[in-house]
Design a protein around this motif. Structure first.
Motif, short mmCIF file in Angstrom:
data_model
loop_
_atom_site.label_atom_id
_atom_site.label_comp_id
_atom_site.label_asym_id
_atom_site.label_seq_id
_atom_site.Cartn_x
_atom_site.Cartn_y
_atom_site.Cartn_z
N SER A 48 57.81 41.76 35.13
CA SER A 48 58.14 40.45 34.60
C SER A 48 57.46 40.21 33.25
O SER A 48 56.36 40.70 32.99
CB SER A 48 57.71 39.36 35.59
N GLY A 49 58.12 39.41 32.42
CA GLY A 49 57.55 39.04 31.13
C GLY A 49 56.66 37.82 31.22
O GLY A 49 56.25 37.27 30.19
N ALA A 50 56.33 37.39 32.46
CA ALA A 50 55.50 36.20 32.62
C ALA A 50 54.03 36.48 32.35
O ALA A 50 53.22 35.56 32.31
CB ALA A 50 55.67 35.63 34.03
N SER A 51 53.66 37.73 32.18
CA SER A 51 52.26 38.08 31.94
C SER A 51 52.17 39.24 30.98
O SER A 51 53.09 40.08 30.90
CB SER A 51 51.58 38.44 33.27
N LEU A 52 51.05 39.31 30.23
CA LEU A 52 50.81 40.44 29.33
C LEU A 52 50.10 41.59 30.03
O LEU A 52 49.78 42.59 29.39
CB LEU A 52 49.98 39.99 28.12
N LEU A 53 49.82 41.46 31.33
CA LEU A 53 49.13 42.51 32.07
C LEU A 53 50.14 43.60 32.45
O LEU A 53 50.45 43.84 33.61
CB LEU A 53 48.46 41.94 33.32
N ARG A 54 50.67 44.25 31.40
CA ARG A 54 51.63 45.34 31.56
C ARG A 54 51.12 46.54 30.78
O ARG A 54 50.61 46.38 29.67
CB ARG A 54 52.99 44.92 30.99
N PRO A 55 51.21 47.73 31.34
CA PRO A 55 50.64 48.91 30.65
C PRO A 55 51.26 49.17 29.28
O PRO A 55 50.56 49.49 28.33
CB PRO A 55 50.91 50.06 31.63
N ALA A 129 62.75 30.16 38.80
CA ALA A 129 61.99 29.93 40.02
C ALA A 129 62.63 28.84 40.87
O ALA A 129 62.73 28.96 42.11
CB ALA A 129 60.55 29.56 39.68
N ASP A 130 63.09 27.76 40.22
CA ASP A 130 63.73 26.67 40.96
C ASP A 130 65.02 27.14 41.64
O ASP A 130 65.29 26.79 42.80
CB ASP A 130 64.03 25.49 40.02
N ILE A 246 50.56 30.59 42.96
CA ILE A 246 50.33 30.26 41.56
C ILE A 246 49.64 31.44 40.89
O ILE A 246 48.70 32.00 41.46
CB ILE A 246 49.47 28.99 41.42
N LYS A 247 50.10 31.80 39.71
CA LYS A 247 49.53 32.94 39.01
C LYS A 247 48.26 32.53 38.27
O LYS A 247 48.26 31.57 37.51
CB LYS A 247 50.53 33.55 38.05
N ASN A 248 47.17 33.25 38.53
CA ASN A 248 45.92 33.01 37.82
C ASN A 248 46.09 33.45 36.37
O ASN A 248 46.37 34.63 36.11
CB ASN A 248 44.78 33.78 38.50
N PRO A 249 45.91 32.55 35.39
CA PRO A 249 46.15 32.94 33.99
C PRO A 249 45.16 33.96 33.46
O PRO A 249 45.45 34.65 32.49
CB PRO A 249 46.02 31.61 33.24
N ASP A 250 43.99 34.09 34.10
CA ASP A 250 42.98 35.05 33.62
C ASP A 250 43.22 36.45 34.15
O ASP A 250 43.01 37.43 33.45
CB ASP A 250 41.58 34.57 34.01
N THR A 251 43.63 36.54 35.44
CA THR A 251 43.78 37.86 36.06
C THR A 251 45.23 38.29 36.20
O THR A 251 45.51 39.48 36.37
CB THR A 251 43.14 37.85 37.46
N GLY A 252 46.17 37.33 36.12
CA GLY A 252 47.57 37.66 36.31
C GLY A 252 47.95 37.82 37.78
O GLY A 252 49.10 38.11 38.09
N LYS A 253 46.99 37.65 38.69
CA LYS A 253 47.27 37.81 40.11
C LYS A 253 47.73 36.49 40.73
O LYS A 253 47.30 35.41 40.31
CB LYS A 253 46.02 38.32 40.84
N VAL A 255 47.82 33.60 43.48
CA VAL A 255 46.88 32.98 44.41
C VAL A 255 47.66 31.99 45.28
O VAL A 255 48.46 31.20 44.76
CB VAL A 255 45.75 32.25 43.66
N SER A 256 47.45 32.05 46.59
CA SER A 256 48.21 31.17 47.49
C SER A 256 47.57 29.80 47.59
O SER A 256 46.35 29.66 47.53
CB SER A 256 48.30 31.80 48.89
N ARG A 257 48.41 28.78 47.76
CA ARG A 257 47.98 27.40 47.97
C ARG A 257 48.79 26.82 49.13
O ARG A 257 50.02 26.95 49.16
CB ARG A 257 48.20 26.54 46.72
N LEU A 258 48.12 26.20 50.08
CA LEU A 258 48.79 25.63 51.24
C LEU A 258 49.55 24.36 50.84
O LEU A 258 48.98 23.47 50.20
CB LEU A 258 47.77 25.32 52.33
N ASN A 259 50.82 24.27 51.21
CA ASN A 259 51.62 23.09 50.94
C ASN A 259 51.40 22.02 52.01
O ASN A 259 51.06 22.35 53.16
CB ASN A 259 53.11 23.44 50.91
N PRO A 260 51.61 20.73 51.69
CA PRO A 260 51.55 19.68 52.72
C PRO A 260 52.58 19.96 53.81
O PRO A 260 53.67 20.48 53.54
CB PRO A 260 51.88 18.41 51.95
N LYS A 261 52.26 19.61 55.04
CA LYS A 261 53.15 19.90 56.16
C LYS A 261 54.50 19.22 56.00
O LYS A 261 55.53 19.70 56.50
CB LYS A 261 52.49 19.47 57.47
N SER A 262 54.52 18.10 55.26
CA SER A 262 55.78 17.38 55.06
C SER A 262 56.77 18.19 54.23
O SER A 262 57.98 17.91 54.26
CB SER A 262 55.50 16.04 54.36
#
Length: 531
Positions: A48-55, A129-130, A246-253, A255-262
């Protein structure tokens, strides 16, 4: 001739390697028409072109900063990056390196292109993404899987009436389903997830993805619905959108975030049930009973259970399986893979205090061969100092030349005032003024070279390490000294050797040199590696 580098990229596995060749072919034709010399080509496949962490793009940036080429040619700006911050940063770096960016779509790239195209690229990613999430939600509401496959099921491949693949269909894999029921029964009968994993590995039963079983694969995280014991699909309930990434802008990895149950989307799929309700309820009841309850010692019970972080936490590796060495009791370390999965035969343990004492001793004497390190430091110091002297001499020469040009211009003005016709001096004065402007620009952007390195850098490093060792004994300086030591050690590898654990230190050479020089991030050390 203009030295040119070509860059190409495609972003998904659905595209073909031929896309890279098509992009490069068009760039080569354009370079030939312009009379440019192609130095090299760079590519990133299915990234993907969403990050510069490409060889490929990282090699391109590194070579540009080394002055290997004068121009980058690509199909369009979004081939380089679709992220606003990344494309702006890349443009600034290339401009500083004196490298132009030209695309087949936009021509020569300017600040206007960066602003407009960067915004369009970011909006494209959000829109994509949407649309992807809308499609996944639609599949879930039809009772189809909205993501990857779970252990215990097979992906059903079939085509619709138009010949298009139907996505999201699943069927129970009876062989794996039997293993799932066994895990639930064993856990309900009182076995720990670690014991269950060891039993499955000893019997040679492959885990999810064909790998070995581990405790976390079984017990997972109940809140996030991960792990065999928390997958509600096993009771015929499909849950989607439990968490977002959500992609960490520093590492490019990601990271998961729990959504509200609703925001969760739940759909009943009784045909996919593997575990009966009574067994599921038994497992949930046991999980609840093992959950930490309120205690008198602290408002947060985890505070009383938490083990202190030791000096080498996160740096220890098993020399046999490359897995982590972790705490198996209060003061004892062992191979986590051997203990949790039984797929490693390294059963040797070591006490924390013994390991730390050995590592500190090794830092002072054996991190690198003393003679080799000394020789390296001498050669490194000599070469760096030579370059620093050359850089300083160049700047000094520019200043001297500028002073000479100023004097010659003053003389020319005096000659005109004395009656010499201006036409006779016009061409000479124009040359001098152009050169003066060039020198002023060079001096304005030139960076003064840092201080020369001391030739006794190896001994300086050794003495500073000894000081750190003493600082660890003082509570006031222990924390700072520990962080400094951790920055110098890249890995500690523990390998069984003749019935004992051999301790091998791997140090970050760049960090050692920076430590010896006494600077946090000296520019002259950029690019040195580890050994």
């Amino acid at each position: 001739m203009t030295r040119t580098a070509l860059y190409a990229r495609y972003s998904s596995d659905a595209q073909r390697d031929a896309s890279i060749e098509d992009q490069l072919r068009l760039c080569r034709l354009h370079s030939e028409r312009q009379g440019w010399q192609i130095v090299d080509s760079y590519a990133d496949r299915a990234i993907s072109g969403a990050s510069l962490l490409r060889p490929g793009i990282q090699d391109l940036i590194a070579d540009a900063q080394r002055g290997r080429f004068d121009l980058i040619l690509t199909e369009s700006i979004d081939r380089l990056s679709r992220d606003q911050e990344d494309i702006a940063g890349l443009y600034k770096r290339m401009r500083f390196a004196g490298v132009r960016i030209v695309t087949l779509s936009e021509g020569e790239v300017s600040e206007l292109h960066i602003g407009l195209k960067g915004t369009m690229g970011a909006l494209y990613l959000k829109d994509l993404a949407d649309k992807t999430r809308r499609g996944m939600r639609g599949r879930v509401e039809q009772g189809k899987a909205g993501g990857g496959n779970s252990y215990g099921y097979d992906v059903v491949k079939r085509l619709d009436g138009n010949g298009e693949p139907v996505r999201g269909d699943r069927a129970v894999n009876e062989t794996e389903a039997a293993v799932v029921r066994r895990i639930f029964r064993d856990y309900a009968d009182g076995k720990s997830s670690r014991t269950i994993a060891l039993d499955l590995n000893q019997e040679g039963l492959a885990g999810p993805g064909g790998g070995a079983w581990g405790p976390t694969t079984i017990h997972g995280n109940p809140k996030r619905g991960t792990g065999i014991l928390n997958n509600e699909l096993y009771i015929g309930r499909l849950v989607w959108n439990r968490q977002r990434f959500i992609k960490n802008p520093d590492t490019g990895k990601r990271v998961s975030r729990l959504n509200p149950k609703s925001e969760w989307v739940t759909q009943d799929v009784p045909e996919l049930r593997i575990v009966d309700q009574a067994l599921w309820d038994q497992v949930k009841a046991r999980q609840q009973s093992l959950t930490l309850g309120p205690q008198e010692k602290s408002a947060n019970p985890l505070v009383d259970r938490r083990r202190p972080k030791y000096l080498l936490s996160g740096l220890l590796k098993c020399g046999r399986c490359r897995g982590s060495y972790s705490l198996i009791s209060r003061n004892l370390l062992g191979c986590a893979t051997a203990r949790d999965k039984s797929t490693c035969d390294n059963r040797l343990n070591i006490r924390i205090e013994t390991l730390e004492a050995s590592v500190l001793s090794g830092l002072r004497t054996h991190l690198m061969d003393p003679a080799l390190f000394k020789t390296f430091c001498e050669e490194f110091t000599r070469e760096v100092n030579r370059r620093l002297i050359e850089r300083g001499a160049t700047i000094a020469a520019w200043r001297k030349e500028l002073e000479k040009i100023e004097r010659e211009l003053d003389k020319a003005i005096d000659a005109i005032l004395a009656g010499t016709p201006p036409q006779r001096l016009k061409d000479r004065m124009q040359v001098l003024e152009d050169r003066r402007a060039e020198l002023k620009d060079s001096l304005a952007t030139a960076q003064e070279p840092p201080a020369l390195l001391h030739p006794n850098m190896a001994e300086t490093y050794r003495s500073r390490i000894s000081t750190l060792h003493e600082s660890l004994r003082d509570e006031g300086t222990r924390s700072e000294a520990a962080e400094a030591i951790r920055s110098l050690v890249d890995q500690v590898v523990l390998t069984p050797e003749y019935g004992e654990l051999g301790i091998h230190l791997r140090g970050d050479l760049a960090a050692m040199l920076a430590f010896a020089v006494g600077k946090e991030k000296p520019r002259l050390l950029v690019g040195t590696g580890s050994r």
